[in-house]
Design an enzyme around this catalytic site. Structure first.
Site, mmCIF file in Angstrom:
data_model
loop_
_atom_site.group_PDB
_atom_site.id
_atom_site.type_symbol
_atom_site.label_atom_id
_atom_site.label_comp_id
_atom_site.label_asym_id
_atom_site.label_seq_id
_atom_site.Cartn_x
_atom_site.Cartn_y
_atom_site.Cartn_z
ATOM 1 N N ARG A 146 0.958 -1.170 0.030
ATOM 2 C CA ARG A 146 -0.138 -0.139 -0.135
ATOM 3 C C ARG A 146 0.960 1.278 0.077
ATOM 4 O O ARG A 146 0.510 2.417 -0.351
ATOM 5 C CB ARG A 146 -0.981 0.046 0.953
ATOM 6 N N GLU A 150 5.254 -11.497 14.924
ATOM 7 C CA GLU A 150 4.857 -11.980 16.309
ATOM 8 C C GLU A 150 5.126 -13.337 16.368
ATOM 9 O O GLU A 150 5.684 -14.236 17.158
ATOM 10 C CB GLU A 150 3.354 -11.949 16.347
HETATM 11 P P1 AMP Z 1 3.978 -2.724 11.822
HETATM 12 O O1 AMP Z 1 5.341 -3.123 11.208
HETATM 13 O O2 AMP Z 1 3.534 -3.453 13.122
HETATM 14 O O3 AMP Z 1 4.286 -1.169 12.157
HETATM 15 O O4 AMP Z 1 3.049 -2.966 10.894
HETATM 16 C C1 AMP Z 1 2.838 -2.057 9.720
HETATM 17 C C2 AMP Z 1 2.561 -2.735 8.564
HETATM 18 O O5 AMP Z 1 1.505 -3.807 8.692
HETATM 19 C C3 AMP Z 1 1.965 -1.771 7.473
HETATM 20 O O6 AMP Z 1 2.457 -2.352 6.213
HETATM 21 C C4 AMP Z 1 0.482 -2.052 7.409
HETATM 22 O O7 AMP Z 1 -0.020 -1.808 6.268
HETATM 23 C C5 AMP Z 1 0.232 -3.421 7.960
HETATM 24 N N1 AMP Z 1 -0.818 -3.384 9.293
HETATM 25 C C6 AMP Z 1 -0.354 -3.455 10.800
HETATM 26 N N2 AMP Z 1 -1.330 -3.459 11.341
HETATM 27 C C7 AMP Z 1 -2.682 -3.256 10.657
HETATM 28 C C8 AMP Z 1 -4.078 -2.985 10.721
HETATM 29 N N3 AMP Z 1 -4.516 -3.068 12.079
HETATM 30 N N4 AMP Z 1 -4.611 -2.645 9.593
HETATM 31 C C9 AMP Z 1 -4.292 -2.652 8.551
HETATM 32 N N5 AMP Z 1 -2.801 -2.729 8.086
HETATM 33 C C10 AMP Z 1 -2.128 -2.999 9.399
#
Ligand code: AMP
Length: 175
Positions: free
Chosen positions: A58, A95
């Site tokens: 995205r 995770e």
């Molecule tokens: P993080 O590495 O935990 O910051 O996760 C970020 C990535 O995971 C991004 O590319 C987001 O598009 C996706 N992502 C994580 N959590 C969500 C959520 N609740 N809704 C949509 N996309 C998420």
């Protein structure tokens, strides 16, 4: 109509307990798309951004438009094994297990000012690995822009603690 109200929430996707924040409904809306791209670009206008690094997938949609708006180039940061040329890779913890982001070795020049773009920041693991990658190429991260922040997961705080300016357009509680 606000950016936040154009984002659709899907409970229990991709697994139980997750509230998936779906930006496709924002992308469908001409004014919503305009305001999201404009909001991310405006926060870093005049900061000398030479390339926008968009995180798969995205971050490609938004990052390409932000790059065009800023008069910058675009660098794809991709998941493992997708880039055709020589790459640098950075592993990061999930995770369960690990994931990896990759960038072309010749995508960024030493000292080049880079803006990182993705749709959402949660724990910040993906963005932190992307910052590590860009720093290894010699690029200078000017900032990070996201449409959505999930502040309770601490990702935006984690990036700011590294001294990187972070701009987000809306927040959702929880995770
Ligand atoms: P993080 O590495 O935990 O910051 O996760 C970020 C990535 O995971 C991004 O590319 C987001 O598009 C996706 N992502 C994580 N959590 C969500 C959520 N609740 N809704 C949509 N996309 C998420």
């Amino acid at each position: 109509v606000s950016i936040k109200s154009l984002i659709r929430t899907i409970p229990d996707y991709p697994k139980a307990g997750i509230l998936f924040r779906d930006i496709t409904t924002l992308l469908l809306d001409p004014k919503g798309l305009h305001d999201a791209v404009d909001g991310m670009a405006a926060a870093f206008a005049g900061r000398g951004v030479v390339k926008v690094a968009g995180i798969e997938a995205r971050g490609f949609i938004l990052g390409g438009a932000v790059a065009r708006q800023l008069g910058a180039g675009f660098v794809p940061v991709r998941k493992r094994g997708k880039l055709p040329w020589q790459t640098l890779g950075q592993d990061y913890a999930l995770e369960y297990g690990t994931d990896r982001v990759e960038i072309h070795t010749d995508a960024i020049a030493i000292g080049e000012p880079i803006l990182v773009v993705d749709d959402l920041i949660a724990t910040g693991g993906t963005a932190a690995a992307t910052l590590d990658l860009i720093e290894r190429t010699g690029g200078r991260v000017v900032g990070c822009a996201f449409v959505v922040d999930l502040p309770e997961l601490g990702g935006s705080r984690r990036l700011r603690a590294r001294g990187v300016p972070v701009h987000t357009l809306c927040e959702f509680e929880g995770h």
